[in-house]
Design an enzyme around this catalytic site. Structure first.
Site, PDB file in Angstrom:
ATOM      1  N   TYR A  72       0.843  -1.208   0.000  1.00 39.71           N
ATOM      2  CA  TYR A  72       0.000   0.000   0.000  1.00 39.71           C
ATOM      3  C   TYR A  72       0.873   1.251   0.000  1.00 39.71           C
ATOM      4  O   TYR A  72       1.043   1.887   1.043  1.00 39.71           O
ATOM      5  CB  TYR A  72      -0.921   0.002   1.224  1.00 39.71           C
ATOM      6  CG  TYR A  72      -1.893  -1.156   1.266  1.00 39.71           C
ATOM      7  CD1 TYR A  72      -2.795  -1.369   0.233  1.00 39.71           C
ATOM      8  CD2 TYR A  72      -1.915  -2.030   2.351  1.00 39.71           C
ATOM      9  CE1 TYR A  72      -3.691  -2.426   0.268  1.00 39.71           C
ATOM     10  CE2 TYR A  72      -2.817  -3.088   2.395  1.00 39.71           C
ATOM     11  CZ  TYR A  72      -3.690  -3.277   1.348  1.00 39.71           C
ATOM     12  OH  TYR A  72      -4.575  -4.322   1.390  1.00 39.71           O
TER      13      TYR A  72
ATOM     14  N   ASN B   9      -7.328   6.669   3.451  1.00 42.23           N
ATOM     15  CA  ASN B   9      -8.201   7.535   4.228  1.00 42.23           C
ATOM     16  C   ASN B   9      -8.320   7.141   5.706  1.00 42.23           C
ATOM     17  O   ASN B   9      -7.859   7.851   6.596  1.00 42.23           O
ATOM     18  CB  ASN B   9      -9.549   7.548   3.481  1.00 42.23           C
ATOM     19  CG  ASN B   9     -10.631   8.358   4.115  1.00 42.23           C
ATOM     20  OD1 ASN B   9     -10.659   8.567   5.303  1.00 42.23           O
ATOM     21  ND2 ASN B   9     -11.583   8.810   3.310  1.00 42.23           N
ATOM     22  N   TRP B  10      -8.960   6.002   6.007  1.00 40.33           N
ATOM     23  CA  TRP B  10      -9.203   5.734   7.437  1.00 40.33           C
ATOM     24  C   TRP B  10      -7.939   5.284   8.138  1.00 40.33           C
ATOM     25  O   TRP B  10      -7.788   5.511   9.337  1.00 40.33           O
ATOM     26  CB  TRP B  10     -10.420   4.843   7.690  1.00 40.33           C
ATOM     27  CG  TRP B  10     -10.404   3.373   7.362  1.00 40.33           C
ATOM     28  CD1 TRP B  10      -9.797   2.742   6.333  1.00 40.33           C
ATOM     29  CD2 TRP B  10     -11.105   2.356   8.102  1.00 40.33           C
ATOM     30  NE1 TRP B  10     -10.084   1.404   6.363  1.00 40.33           N
ATOM     31  CE2 TRP B  10     -10.877   1.132   7.438  1.00 40.33           C
ATOM     32  CE3 TRP B  10     -11.904   2.343   9.246  1.00 40.33           C
ATOM     33  CZ2 TRP B  10     -11.417  -0.092   7.881  1.00 40.33           C
ATOM     34  CZ3 TRP B  10     -12.445   1.134   9.681  1.00 40.33           C
ATOM     35  CH2 TRP B  10     -12.198  -0.066   9.013  1.00 40.33           C
ATOM     36  N   ASP B  11      -6.997   4.684   7.392  1.00 44.69           N
ATOM     37  CA  ASP B  11      -5.696   4.383   8.000  1.00 44.69           C
ATOM     38  C   ASP B  11      -5.100   5.661   8.585  1.00 44.69           C
ATOM     39  O   ASP B  11      -4.604   5.680   9.718  1.00 44.69           O
ATOM     40  CB  ASP B  11      -4.705   3.834   6.960  1.00 44.69           C
ATOM     41  CG  ASP B  11      -5.123   2.501   6.371  1.00 44.69           C
ATOM     42  OD1 ASP B  11      -6.200   2.440   5.743  1.00 44.69           O
ATOM     43  OD2 ASP B  11      -4.375   1.514   6.536  1.00 44.69           O
TER      44      ASP B  11
ATOM     45  N   GLN C  30     -13.987   6.047   2.075  1.00 48.36           N
ATOM     46  CA  GLN C  30     -13.733   5.020   3.100  1.00 48.36           C
ATOM     47  C   GLN C  30     -14.357   5.471   4.418  1.00 48.36           C
ATOM     48  O   GLN C  30     -14.822   6.608   4.523  1.00 48.36           O
ATOM     49  CB  GLN C  30     -12.213   4.828   3.265  1.00 48.36           C
ATOM     50  CG  GLN C  30     -11.705   3.519   2.687  1.00 48.36           C
ATOM     51  CD  GLN C  30     -10.302   3.169   3.142  1.00 48.36           C
ATOM     52  OE1 GLN C  30      -9.539   4.029   3.570  1.00 48.36           O
ATOM     53  NE2 GLN C  30      -9.950   1.906   3.041  1.00 48.36           N
TER      54      GLN C  30
ATOM     55  N   ASP D  72     -13.012  -5.066   2.771  1.00 46.19           N
ATOM     56  CA  ASP D  72     -13.166  -5.354   1.350  1.00 46.19           C
ATOM     57  C   ASP D  72     -13.916  -6.640   0.994  1.00 46.19           C
ATOM     58  O   ASP D  72     -14.796  -6.627   0.157  1.00 46.19           O
ATOM     59  CB  ASP D  72     -11.778  -5.420   0.690  1.00 46.19           C
ATOM     60  CG  ASP D  72     -10.896  -4.227   1.037  1.00 46.19           C
ATOM     61  OD1 ASP D  72     -11.279  -3.402   1.886  1.00 46.19           O
ATOM     62  OD2 ASP D  72      -9.793  -4.125   0.467  1.00 46.19           O
TER      63      ASP D  72
ATOM     64  N   GLU E 230      -0.649  -6.832   9.572  1.00 45.38           N
ATOM     65  CA  GLU E 230      -1.857  -6.161   9.095  1.00 45.38           C
ATOM     66  C   GLU E 230      -3.066  -6.633   9.904  1.00 45.38           C
ATOM     67  O   GLU E 230      -3.965  -5.853  10.221  1.00 45.38           O
ATOM     68  CB  GLU E 230      -2.055  -6.489   7.605  1.00 45.38           C
ATOM     69  CG  GLU E 230      -3.213  -5.755   6.953  1.00 45.38           C
ATOM     70  CD  GLU E 230      -3.233  -5.938   5.432  1.00 45.38           C
ATOM     71  OE1 GLU E 230      -2.435  -6.741   4.910  1.00 45.38           O
ATOM     72  OE2 GLU E 230      -4.052  -5.265   4.769  1.00 45.38           O
TER      73      GLU E 230
ATOM     74  N   TYR F 157       1.227  -0.921  -7.048  1.00 47.47           N
ATOM     75  CA  TYR F 157      -0.172  -1.067  -6.643  1.00 47.47           C
ATOM     76  C   TYR F 157      -1.100  -1.037  -7.848  1.00 47.47           C
ATOM     77  O   TYR F 157      -0.912  -0.251  -8.768  1.00 47.47           O
ATOM     78  CB  TYR F 157      -0.545   0.065  -5.672  1.00 47.47           C
ATOM     79  CG  TYR F 157      -1.983  -0.006  -5.196  1.00 47.47           C
ATOM     80  CD1 TYR F 157      -2.328  -0.843  -4.141  1.00 47.47           C
ATOM     81  CD2 TYR F 157      -2.986   0.747  -5.810  1.00 47.47           C
ATOM     82  CE1 TYR F 157      -3.653  -0.926  -3.710  1.00 47.47           C
ATOM     83  CE2 TYR F 157      -4.311   0.668  -5.385  1.00 47.47           C
ATOM     84  CZ  TYR F 157      -4.639  -0.173  -4.331  1.00 47.47           C
ATOM     85  OH  TYR F 157      -5.943  -0.252  -3.910  1.00 47.47           O
TER      86      TYR F 157
HETATM   87  C1  GLC Z   1      -7.188  -2.835   2.671  1.00 45.92           C
HETATM   88  C2  GLC Z   1      -8.165  -2.806   3.826  1.00 45.92           C
HETATM   89  C3  GLC Z   1      -8.576  -1.386   4.101  1.00 45.92           C
HETATM   90  C4  GLC Z   1      -7.351  -0.548   4.356  1.00 45.92           C
HETATM   91  C5  GLC Z   1      -6.309  -0.686   3.247  1.00 45.92           C
HETATM   92  C6  GLC Z   1      -4.973  -0.040   3.593  1.00 45.92           C
HETATM   93  O1  GLC Z   1      -7.775  -2.430   1.490  1.00 45.92           O
HETATM   94  O2  GLC Z   1      -9.266  -3.622   3.581  1.00 45.92           O
HETATM   95  O3  GLC Z   1      -9.452  -1.320   5.190  1.00 45.92           O
HETATM   96  O4  GLC Z   1      -7.692   0.791   4.499  1.00 45.92           O
HETATM   97  O5  GLC Z   1      -6.073  -2.030   2.986  1.00 45.92           O
HETATM   98  O6  GLC Z   1      -4.472  -0.523   4.800  1.00 45.92           O
END
Ligand code: GLC
Length: 418
Positions: free
Chosen positions: A28, A33-35, A100, A162, A392, A80
């Site tokens: 990644y 966003n939420w991370d 997200q 996901d 993770e 990615y």
């Molecule tokens: C995956 C997870 C998602 C997270 C992303 C980055 O797509 O399902 O929740 O934000 O990875 O960690």
């Protein structure tokens, strides 16, 4: 200092790409966003300016209509798929076209509450508040056009969970044809057995193609969407974020804005009550295309606790559900419980334990007055990380770490726990 705290801090520093933190290297390589909302809270425990930079760099991706994309592609990377060329959103910096879970307002409220540098927090919050308000207005306008009190997601990636089994039936309706050539990169970075299947990717990309063809216009996307779910997790997270935004509006907003936010927060809480599923002893999502409740037990079903949206009987019932799950696992809280026929201990959102979800569920039990279960979940999270490292996610049966390693949000949650 405890060696794990040092490691957690080192992970955030290593994943910091100059003002924003990638979830993990290679798998990644952009800002999620939420991370980032969780990561900002983690940064604050040892570097407050970095916490504010994290929030601000995420907001660089915000669209004019208030939408906060799920990925901001600050720099190019060929590690990615799907990259900016597939999304075709024409934003600068490049972004994805979907969103997200809206944790950000809650994270900002916490940054303010815990700030050491109050002047810095004041200055930052005053500038950030209107952006958060615009984002919540976008959710209401774009994703609840009929004003039901529940917002919808149009892509499983928007839920952050996901490949949750909760989406199986709704997702199976999505065609597998794509105009984009699907070239997965994730399975060259981590064990394919921990990832979604190829057929899932066909459908994920079908949806991206469909919305790109709709010009990323919310009204056209809403009409075209072959996947439309009122996700219990997003709705609980947004309801909590509205309550936290209301706190910010008292300092930085107008009386009219306070009334507007309070009205939305109250309407959401009432609507979340309709998602209760007595048979599961949990809340559940609603499939808006079939107009049917999704009767699949997942850890998302506890999250209305985090929004203070459960009554006393529901809290007790969810406590009993958690106890039953605890008897089946070594590490709480499995994303899908072992008793479920679709449980897979290491396949992403179909079994593994996720530290960020645990943190919200524990917060929810604590808010509901159940300190014992809150502590059980926090202790399980802490010891899973100390034993298996900053993975993770974690296999709930064996405790081994799954998915990518040296993960930012797992490190951030550890910092919040200690
Ligand atoms: C995956 C997870 C998602 C997270 C992303 C980055 O797509 O399902 O929740 O934000 O990875 O960690």
């Amino acid at each position: 200092m405890n060696v794990h705290i040092e490691k957690a801090q080192a992970i955030l520093r290593a994943n910091d790409k100059g003002g924003y933190t990638v979830p993990t290297a290679r798998l990644y390589p952009f800002q999620w966003n939420w991370d980032s909302a969780f990561v900002a809270m983690g940064w604050q425990t040892f570097d407050e300016p970095a916490a504010w930079r994290e929030v601000e760099s995420l907001l660089e991706g915000q669209w004019d209509d208030g939408m906060l994309p799920h990925i901001v592609f600050h720099t190019a990377s060929d590690q990615y798929f799907p990259g900016p060329d597939v999304w075709g959103t024409h934003h600068a910096p490049p972004t994805s076209g979907i969103t997200q879970p809206p944790v950000l307002a809650s994270a900002v409220a916490r940054l303010i509450a815990k700030a050491h540098d109050k002047d810095l927090a004041e200055a930052k919050a005053a500038a950030i508040y209107p952006r958060l308000l615009a984002n919540h207005r976008w959710w209401s306008r774009a994703r609840d056009p009929h004003q039901t009190g529940l917002v919808a997601v149009l892509h499983p990636w928007e839920t952050g969970m996901d490949n949750s089994p909760a989406w199986d039936t709704a997702f199976a309706r999505v065609p597998t044809q794509t105009t984009t050539v699907v070239k997965r990169r994730d399975t060259s970075h981590v064990d394919a057995g921990h990832r979604p299947h190829d057929i899932d990717y066909q459908r994920f990309i079908h949806l991206v193609d469909c919305y790109r063809e709709a010009g990323w216009d919310p009204a056209r996307m809403w009409k075209a969407a072959p996947f439309k779910v009122a996700d219990v997790s997003i709705n609980a997270i947004l309801a909590r974020a509205e309550a936290d935004l209301l706190g910010l509006a008292v300092s930085y907003g107008t009386a009219a804005e306070q009334a507007e936010i309070a009205q939305r927060a109250a309407q959401m809480k009432q609507a979340i009550a309709t998602l209760w599923q007595p048979k599961l002893g949990l809340f559940g999502s609603h499939d808006l295309i079939a107009d049917a409740p999704i009767e699949v037990a997942t850890s998302a079903g506890f999250l209305p606790l985090y929004a203070d949206a459960a009554d006393a009987a529901q809290v007790a019932s969810m406590g009993a559900t958690l106890d039953r799950w605890r008897a089946q696992v070594r590490v709480l809280v499995p994303s899908t419980p072992p008793e479920s026929p679709v449980f897979e201990p290491l396949r992403y959102w179909r079994g593994p334990v996720w530290a960020v979800v645990n943190w919200m569920i524990a917060d929810g039990f604590a808010r509901a007055g159940d300190a014992v279960r809150a502590q059980q979940i926090l202790a399980a999270t802490r010891s899973a990380i100390e034993q298996a490292g900053f993975g993770e996610n974690f296999d709930p049966l064996s405790g081994v770490a799954g998915g990518g390693g040296t993960f930012s949000w797992t490190a951030a949650i550890y910092l919040l726990l200690t």
